[in-house]
Design a protein around this motif. Structure first.
Motif, PDB file in Angstrom:
ATOM      1  N   LEU A  89      -6.229   6.009   7.730  1.00  0.00           N
ATOM      2  CA  LEU A  89      -4.818   5.742   7.433  1.00  0.00           C
ATOM      3  C   LEU A  89      -4.671   4.484   6.566  1.00  0.00           C
ATOM      4  CD1 LEU A  89      -1.786   6.377   8.055  1.00  0.00           C
ATOM      5  CD2 LEU A  89      -1.993   4.809   9.963  1.00  0.00           C
ATOM      6  N   SER A  90      -5.405   3.424   6.943  1.00  0.00           N
ATOM      7  CA  SER A  90      -5.312   2.175   6.191  1.00  0.00           C
ATOM      8  C   SER A  90      -5.799   2.382   4.758  1.00  0.00           C
ATOM      9  CB  SER A  90      -6.158   1.090   6.855  1.00  0.00           C
ATOM     10  OG  SER A  90      -5.736   0.889   8.165  1.00  0.00           O
ATOM     11  N   VAL A  94      -3.581   2.089   1.203  1.00  0.00           N
ATOM     12  CA  VAL A  94      -3.937   1.270   0.035  1.00  0.00           C
ATOM     13  C   VAL A  94      -4.001   2.149  -1.215  1.00  0.00           C
ATOM     14  CG1 VAL A  94      -5.764  -0.112  -1.017  1.00  0.00           C
ATOM     15  CG2 VAL A  94      -5.156  -0.474   1.366  1.00  0.00           C
ATOM     16  N   ARG A  95      -4.595   3.344  -1.052  1.00  0.00           N
ATOM     17  CA  ARG A  95      -4.723   4.245  -2.212  1.00  0.00           C
ATOM     18  C   ARG A  95      -3.351   4.687  -2.721  1.00  0.00           C
ATOM     19  NH1 ARG A  95      -9.640   8.126  -0.177  1.00  0.00           N
ATOM     20  NH2 ARG A  95     -11.343   6.698  -0.658  1.00  0.00           N
ATOM     21  N   VAL A  96      -2.466   5.012  -1.789  1.00  0.00           N
ATOM     22  CA  VAL A  96      -1.115   5.443  -2.192  1.00  0.00           C
ATOM     23  C   VAL A  96      -0.426   4.314  -2.953  1.00  0.00           C
ATOM     24  CG1 VAL A  96       1.185   6.007  -1.333  1.00  0.00           C
ATOM     25  CG2 VAL A  96      -0.794   7.155  -0.383  1.00  0.00           C
ATOM     26  N   LEU A  98      -1.850   1.868  -4.650  1.00  0.00           N
ATOM     27  CA  LEU A  98      -2.468   1.729  -5.975  1.00  0.00           C
ATOM     28  C   LEU A  98      -1.965   2.794  -6.939  1.00  0.00           C
ATOM     29  CD1 LEU A  98      -6.204   0.856  -5.226  1.00  0.00           C
ATOM     30  CD2 LEU A  98      -4.512  -0.559  -6.373  1.00  0.00           C
ATOM     31  N   LEU A  99      -1.908   4.035  -6.445  1.00  0.00           N
ATOM     32  CA  LEU A  99      -1.432   5.139  -7.294  1.00  0.00           C
ATOM     33  C   LEU A  99       0.012   4.913  -7.729  1.00  0.00           C
ATOM     34  CD1 LEU A  99      -2.959   8.299  -5.598  1.00  0.00           C
ATOM     35  CD2 LEU A  99      -3.441   7.411  -7.873  1.00  0.00           C
ATOM     36  N   ALA A 100       0.839   4.499  -6.753  1.00  0.00           N
ATOM     37  CA  ALA A 100       2.252   4.276  -7.064  1.00  0.00           C
ATOM     38  C   ALA A 100       2.394   3.178  -8.120  1.00  0.00           C
ATOM     39  CB  ALA A 100       3.012   3.907  -5.800  1.00  0.00           C
ATOM     40  N   GLN A 101       1.570   2.124  -7.970  1.00  0.00           N
ATOM     41  CA  GLN A 101       1.649   1.030  -8.948  1.00  0.00           C
ATOM     42  C   GLN A 101       1.232   1.501 -10.331  1.00  0.00           C
ATOM     43  OE1 GLN A 101      -0.732  -1.829  -6.795  1.00  0.00           O
ATOM     44  NE2 GLN A 101       1.064  -2.989  -6.179  1.00  0.00           N
TER      45      GLN A 101
ATOM     46  N   GLY B  98       3.979  -4.937  -2.289  1.00  0.00           N
ATOM     47  CA  GLY B  98       3.512  -3.990  -3.305  1.00  0.00           C
ATOM     48  C   GLY B  98       4.276  -4.149  -4.609  1.00  0.00           C
ATOM     49  N   THR B  99       5.578  -4.454  -4.488  1.00  0.00           N
ATOM     50  CA  THR B  99       6.426  -4.601  -5.670  1.00  0.00           C
ATOM     51  C   THR B  99       6.040  -5.839  -6.479  1.00  0.00           C
ATOM     52  OG1 THR B  99       8.197  -3.556  -4.447  1.00  0.00           O
ATOM     53  CG2 THR B  99       8.828  -4.736  -6.426  1.00  0.00           C
ATOM     54  N   ILE B 100       5.905  -6.959  -5.781  1.00  0.00           N
ATOM     55  CA  ILE B 100       5.523  -8.202  -6.463  1.00  0.00           C
ATOM     56  C   ILE B 100       4.134  -8.036  -7.084  1.00  0.00           C
ATOM     57  CG2 ILE B 100       4.800 -10.585  -5.994  1.00  0.00           C
ATOM     58  CD1 ILE B 100       7.736 -10.439  -6.170  1.00  0.00           C
ATOM     59  N   GLN B 101       3.248  -7.365  -6.363  1.00  0.00           N
ATOM     60  CA  GLN B 101       1.892  -7.166  -6.887  1.00  0.00           C
ATOM     61  C   GLN B 101       1.941  -6.366  -8.189  1.00  0.00           C
ATOM     62  OE1 GLN B 101      -0.867  -4.762  -4.604  1.00  0.00           O
ATOM     63  NE2 GLN B 101      -2.555  -6.153  -5.078  1.00  0.00           N
ATOM     64  N   THR B 102       2.796  -5.343  -8.227  1.00  0.00           N
ATOM     65  CA  THR B 102       2.955  -4.581  -9.465  1.00  0.00           C
ATOM     66  C   THR B 102       3.347  -5.518 -10.601  1.00  0.00           C
ATOM     67  OG1 THR B 102       3.824  -2.801  -8.104  1.00  0.00           O
ATOM     68  CG2 THR B 102       4.032  -2.514 -10.467  1.00  0.00           C
ATOM     69  N   GLY B 103       4.259  -6.443 -10.298  1.00  0.00           N
ATOM     70  CA  GLY B 103       4.691  -7.417 -11.296  1.00  0.00           C
ATOM     71  C   GLY B 103       3.532  -8.266 -11.793  1.00  0.00           C
TER      72      GLY B 103
END
Lengths: 122, 266
Positions: A89-90, A94-96, A98-101, B98-103
């Protein structure tokens, strides 16, 4: 351990195995993550059919009755499965992320390409 | 030195030595070049009411910026599109971390030398960015935090939160032997080295205190300057009463793990 109790536990284990199988068949569960459950079911059924195998095991652990050994082993196996599931799950979380970013950044780039500009600090 | 306050892009040069006009013009030119090396990262989650205000303010100061819409449920995205604001749009909700990291990834990939994160709810005043940058250069810091608690001006948060922040400060001081007056402040300027660290590793929720410890433990220097923060104009705090217990436990543990994970580099 009475035959009566053993029969009930064997039936319950088989029902659980059947529920898992149906879910794998309908692709709701991935076989990869279900294998460890099947492993636990097989071990449980063997112990329930031949309880004397674990009498010695219980003796070493200081457990008097075979039934408690079964419960103890069941708990241990569930612990292992829960741990593996938490790791998966963890990792997936993290993968999700990364993909979203990546999607976020690519989407902006595509937008900029469409608009004919690509901005940076240079 | 005479303080000159001007509007628009000149706002960022609040202190100009007018006895040397040629020099100051040159320095303005240099400052302009420098400013292009800063990216202002503005995370936005359901900030339809306040986002334009903060963006206009940053724009008027002449900084590059990017708003990151964290899958808002309100009209934030529409507003960003309609007003031709530079934005990134998360396809799913990634949380503040996650948002700030994207930035930071965006800033690093685009080649910016500095990145500054400010809240999208109007709590932080962008006019402090130049001061933060100057302080970073003077003190050779890798990260500068805008702190509410140095001069204790402006909105000081509620009593309980102040106590919580004091406790976090204390915990960080025990673990890193360094004093950070406002470890929960989300008003931070970082250089490329820190950007690179954050690209690879940034916590998902309530990231500020944890990242401060990670940065210190990796051997980087953190400085803080006094800033005045306003009470949030729009939206509501992400930390309500129910979440404060989770916050307390999670952040405390995260700080301990961060201190444990990274060995201090000499």
């Amino acid at each position: 351990m009475t035959v009566h109790l053993r029969m009930i536990l064997i039936i319950l284990t088989i029902i659980a195995a059947w529920i898992f199988s149906v879910n794998v068949k309908h692709k709701k569960l991935e076989l990869k993550y279900t294998l460890m459950w099947f492993g636990e079911f097989v071990i449980l059924v063997i112990v329930l059919i031949f309880p004397e195998i674990f009498q010695y095991c219980g003796y070493i652990l200081g457990i008097r009755t075979v039934m408690n050994t079964v419960y103890f082993l069941g708990f241990l196996m569930l612990f292992v499965i829960a741990f593996i599931a938490t790791v998966a799950l963890s990792r997936n979380s993290v993968r999700v992320k990364l993909l979203a970013q990546k999607v976020t950044l690519l989407e902006k780039e595509i937008r900029e390409v469409k608009q004919g500009k690509s901005k940076g600090c240079e | 030195m005479i303080k000159v306050r001007q509007s628009g892009i000149m706002n960022c040069f609040r202190i100009i030595n007018i006895t040397d006009m040629g020099g100051s013009l040159r320095s303005i030119g240099e400052q302009l070049k420098k400013m292009k090396k800063i990216l202002v990262i503005i995370p936005a989650f359901n900030e339809e009411n306040g986002i334009i205000g903060i963006v206009k303010e940053v724009e008027s100061l002449g900084f590059d910026y990017v708003v990151i819409n964290d899958h808002s449920k309100d009209q934030t995205l529409d507003i960003l599109k309609r007003n031709k604001i530079e934005y990134l749009n998360n396809p799913i909700n990634l949380g503040i971390g996650g948002t700030i990291q994207t930035g930071y990834i965006y800033a690093f990939e685009k080649g910016y030398e500095y990145a500054v994160q400010i809240d999208g709810d109007g709590q932080h005043k962008p006019e402090y960015i130049v001061e933060m940058l100057n302080y970073m250069k003077e003190s050779q810091c890798d990260m500068v935090i805008g702190s509410r608690f140095i001069t204790k001006e402006g909105f000081q948060s509620t009593y309980l939160r102040r106590k919580g922040i004091k406790y976090l400060s204390f915990l960080i001081r025990i673990l890193t032997k360094r004093h950070i007056t406002d470890p929960t402040s989300g008003f931070r300027l970082v250089n490329r080295k820190i950007m690179e660290c954050f690209m690879h590793d940034y916590p998902r929720d309530y990231p500020e205190p944890e990242t401060a410890v990670a940065v210190l433990k990796k051997g980087y220097k953190i400085g803080d300057i006094p800033v005045v923060m306003l009470e949030r104009e729009y939206g509501k705090s992400s930390i309500n009463f129910q979440r404060s217990v989770y916050y307390f436990v999670k952040v405390s543990l995260a700080i301990l793990f961060a201190a444990w994970s990274y060995r201090e580099e000499e």
